[in-house]
Design a protein around this motif. Structure first.
Motif, PDB file in Angstrom:
ATOM      1  N   THR A   2     -56.240  72.527  50.587  1.00  0.00           N
ATOM      2  CA  THR A   2     -55.109  72.800  51.464  1.00  0.00           C
ATOM      3  C   THR A   2     -54.038  71.727  51.310  1.00  0.00           C
ATOM      4  N   ARG A   4     -52.774  70.019  53.673  1.00  0.00           N
ATOM      5  CA  ARG A   4     -53.158  68.871  54.495  1.00  0.00           C
ATOM      6  C   ARG A   4     -54.119  67.950  53.732  1.00  0.00           C
TER       7      ARG A   4
ATOM      8  N   ASP B 228     -49.961  70.873  58.131  1.00  0.00           N
ATOM      9  CA  ASP B 228     -50.197  70.959  56.686  1.00  0.00           C
ATOM     10  C   ASP B 228     -49.743  69.697  55.947  1.00  0.00           C
TER      11      ASP B 228
END
Lengths: 70, 270
Positions: A2, A4, B228
Motif C-alpha cells: 500500500t 502507506r 495513505d
C-alpha cells in the motif's frame, strides 16, 4: 504494498541509511565525510549556520511545544 | 555542491516560512520569516562592512587572481577545499588527519566527543524533568523557546577578520602578497575530487525531504495527515506520547543542540 506501507518503508530506509552512513563515516577507511565535519564546513558561513540550528530547534518546537503543534 | 546549497539558505528559510503560513502554523511562520529577513538584512550590512585593501585595483586583486596565493590563503577562514581537519577547530570536528587521499586513502582521525558525558548527563537530567510533564505544556514551550533564542544568538556572530600580516600596499604598486579578507558573500568551494565525500549526507536529507513533501501535499487538512501518505510527524507523534520515548527523544534533542552549538561557535570563531 500500500501507499502507506511504502511511505513508512521510505522513512525507515532513510533512517537506516543515515545510521549506516554515520557508522561508515567513522571507519578509518571511510570515503564519506563525517557529519560533524560537514556541519562544521557549512557553519563557517552565518546563513547556513543559522539554518542548521533553526531546523534543529524547530524539530523540538514542533514535537514538544504546544504552540508548535498548532 | 555544498557551496551552492549554502547560497540557498535564505530562500530555503523563506519558503519554509511560507509553507508554515499555509499550514496555519503562525508562530512557526513568524520565526522562519523573521530569521530569513534578519539574515538578508545582516548579509547586506556585512557586504558594506567588508574591508578592501587600499591602493589601485588590478586584475591581480580579484579573488580568483594570483594573490590567492597570499599568506592568509591557507588560513582558517578559507572554507573551501581546505580539509576541515586543518581548521582552527582542528582535531575536534573533523579529525586531524583528514588531509586528502593518501596511499592508504583519505582518513579521518579520532576526535573528542562533541557531547561529553557530562553534557549528556545534564541533557538527560533536564529531559527527565521536562518529560515528567509530558508534551505540549507551558514549561516545555518556554524551555524550547528560550533554547531557540539562545542558540540563535550564540550562532549569529561572524568569524573575526584576520590580522593583516602580509606586506602592506604603500603606493600604486603592489609589492607583495596581500591579505585576503573573508568574503561573507563568497560561496565556499567544494573540496577537490579525491577528498572525502559529503554528497551521501545531502542525498539522504534530500530523500527525506522529498518523501515528507509528498506526504505533506497529500494532507487532508491542516495537521490532518493522509492515511495513505503519513507525514513523519504523524508517525512519530503518537510514539512520543510514551514518557520513556519522550525522555529519550528529549535527551537526544538537547544533546544534539549542544553539539550543534559547539560546532556553530567553533565555526564562528573561525
Amino acid at each position: 504494498m500500500t501507499s502507506r506501507a511504502l511511505t513508512i518503508a521510505c522513512f525507515e530506509a532513510i533512517g537506516v541509511g543515515l545510521v549506516a552512513l554515520w557508522l561508515h563515516s567513522h571507519l578509518a577507511s571511510a570515503r564519506v565525510e563525517r557529519l560533524s565535519a560537514v556541519l562544521l564546513r557549512m557553519a563557517r558561513r552565518r546563513a547556513p549556520r543559522i539554518v542548521i540550528l533553526l531546523a534543529w530547534w524547530w524539530v523540538g518546537w514542533h514535537f514538544l511545544a504546544f504552540a508548535g503543534s498548532a | 555542491m555544498l557551496g551552492h546549497v549554502r547560497d540557498l539558505s535564505i530562500p530555503i528559510v523563506t519558503i519554509t516560512g511560507v509553507v508554515h503560513l499555509v499550514r496555519g502554523a503562525l508562530v512557526d511562520a513568524a520565526v522562519f520569516l523573521a530569521v530569513a529577513a534578519a539574515l538578508a538584512v545582516d548579509g547586506t550590512a556585512d557586504r558594506g562592512r567588508v574591508p578592501r585593501p587600499a591602493g589601485p585595483t588590478t586584475a591581480g586583486h580579484t579573488p580568483a587572481g594570483p594573490l590567492q596565493a597570499g599568506p592568509l590563503q591557507a588560513g582558517p577562514l578559507q572554507a573551501g577545499p581546505t580539509p576541515a581537519g586543518s581548521t582552527p577547530g582542528g582535531p575536534t570536528a573533523a579529525g586531524p588527519t583528514r588531509a586528502g587521499p593518501t596511499a592508504a586513502g583519505p582518513e579521518q582521525g579520532s576526535e573528542p566527543l562533541l557531547v561529553p558525558p557530562s553534557a549528556l548527563a545534564g541533557s538527560a537530567l533536564v529531559a527527565l524533568l521536562l518529560a515528567a510533564g509530558g508534551r505540549f505544556n507551558l514549561a516545555m514551550t518556554i524551555v524550547v523557546a528560550a533554547l531557540g533564542v539562545s542558540w540563535l544568538v550564540t550562532a549569529w556572530p561572524q568569524p573575526a577578520r584576520p590580522q593583516v600580516t602580509g606586506p602592506q600596499v604603500t603606493g600604486p604598486q603592489v609589492t607583495g602578497p596581500q591579505p585576503v579578507w573573508p568574503q561573507p558573500t563568497e560561496p565556499a568551494r567544494d573540496p577537490p575530487a579525491g577528498h572525502l565525500a559529503a554528497w551521501p549526507w545531502a542525498a539522504a536529507a534530500l530523500g527525506w525531504c522529498l518523501v515528507e513533501l509528498v506526504s505533506f501535499l497529500h494532507e487532508v487538512g491542516r495537521d490532518t495527515s493522509s492515511v495513505d501518505h503519513p507525514t513523519f510527524s504523524s508517525l512519530i507523534g503518537p510514539v512520543l506520547d510514551n514518557r520513556l520515548v519522550l525522555w529519550l527523544a528529549l535527551t537526544g534533542w538537547l544533546a544534539g543542540g549542544y553539539a550543534l552549538v559547539r560546532i556553530a561557535r567553533r565555526a564562528a570563531r573561525g
